[in-house]
Design an enzyme around this catalytic site. Structure first.
Site, short mmCIF file in Angstrom:
data_model
loop_
_atom_site.label_atom_id
_atom_site.label_comp_id
_atom_site.label_asym_id
_atom_site.label_seq_id
_atom_site.Cartn_x
_atom_site.Cartn_y
_atom_site.Cartn_z
NE ARG A 47 24.01 -27.50 74.77
CZ ARG A 47 24.64 -26.63 75.69
NH1 ARG A 47 25.11 -27.00 76.29
NH2 ARG A 47 24.10 -25.56 75.34
CB ILE A 73 23.82 -24.45 79.84
CG1 ILE A 73 24.51 -25.36 78.97
CG2 ILE A 73 22.64 -24.53 79.04
CD1 ILE A 73 23.94 -27.26 78.57
CB SER A 74 28.39 -22.10 77.79
OG SER A 74 28.85 -21.44 78.70
CD GLN A 75 27.95 -19.87 70.74
OE1 GLN A 75 28.49 -19.38 71.76
NE2 GLN A 75 28.01 -19.91 69.23
#
EC number: 2.1.1.77
Length: 229
Positions: A47, A73-75
């Site tokens: 990530r 960028i999403s959780q």
């Protein structure tokens, strides 16, 4: 668990494997994520490579991060929740609307046969494409354009995942689902949305399931919002 595919890795990826494990066990499994393929993929995909360098130390923390162009960028949990809700299978062909930095597409690519992903900002699309090549994720196709129009020449899809908040479910995207296909999308206003799973029935109708309240940047396009404000 066994990896389905070997990813190209650099030394720093291996050094941060412990952080990925903590992320998966503390943020995903503890909140009810159960799909083994999703868990394994998020253990594998680095990530931190998908966030700007000055934010990489925060990559495995429990929250979204800015990636430029007003996008995020999403959780990690939200990425896992949406992909699990998609019910991905190894033979699936999946469309993603809203590439961003490419993280969700990368996670999907370790699970399904092929991923098509559309991003409206060319700078983000180019960055994601370059990163996929670097990581040898060669089953992802990237296009710059209006994601609400889908990818007609590659349709129909087994699954469609929309990584931006829409005012309504884009009907063009629903029309690009196979019978039995699933679409996962946040739908609502520009502040809060309901995460929906739309399943195309064999008779051509649609069944809708609600997963909860989320917050995404606006889906801008012909069948989305016309601006971000």
């Amino acid at each position: 668990m066994l990896l389905k595919r070997a990813a190209g890795k650099e030394k720093d990826d291996d050094n941060r494997a412990g952080e990925r494990r903590r992320m998966v066990y503390e943020q995903l499994i503890s909140r009810g994520i159960e799909n083994d393929d999703v868990i394994q993929s998020m253990l594998e995909v680095p990530r931190h490579r998908f966030v700007p360098k000055h934010l990489q130390e925060y990559a495995y923390q429990d929250g979204p991060l800015a990636i430029g162009e007003g996008q995020t960028i999403s959780q990690p949990y939200i990425v896992a929740l949406m992909i699990e809700a998609l019910e991905p299978a190894p033979s699936d062909r999946v469309l993603e609307v809203g590439t961003g930095s490419g993280y969700a597409a990368a996670v999907l690519s370790r699970i399904v046969s092929v991923v098509y992903t559309i991003e409206r900002f060319d700078s983000l699309a180019r960055g994601a494409r370059s990163l996929f090549q670097s990581l040898k994720y060669d089953n992802i196709y990237v296009r710059t354009g209006d994601g609400t129009k889908g990818w007609p020449e590659a349709a129909p899809f087994d699954g469609i995942i929309v990584s931006a908040g829409a005012p309504a479910v884009p009907q063009t995207l629903c029309g690009q689902l196979k019978p039995g296909g699933r679409l996962v999308a946040p739908v609502g206003d520009k502040r809060w949305q309901e995460l929906l799973v739309v399943r195309r029935a064999l008779d051509g109708g649609y069944n809708v399931k609600k997963l909860g309240t989320v917050f995404f940047v606006p889906l801008v396009g012909e069948e989305g919002w016309h601006d971000e404000t």
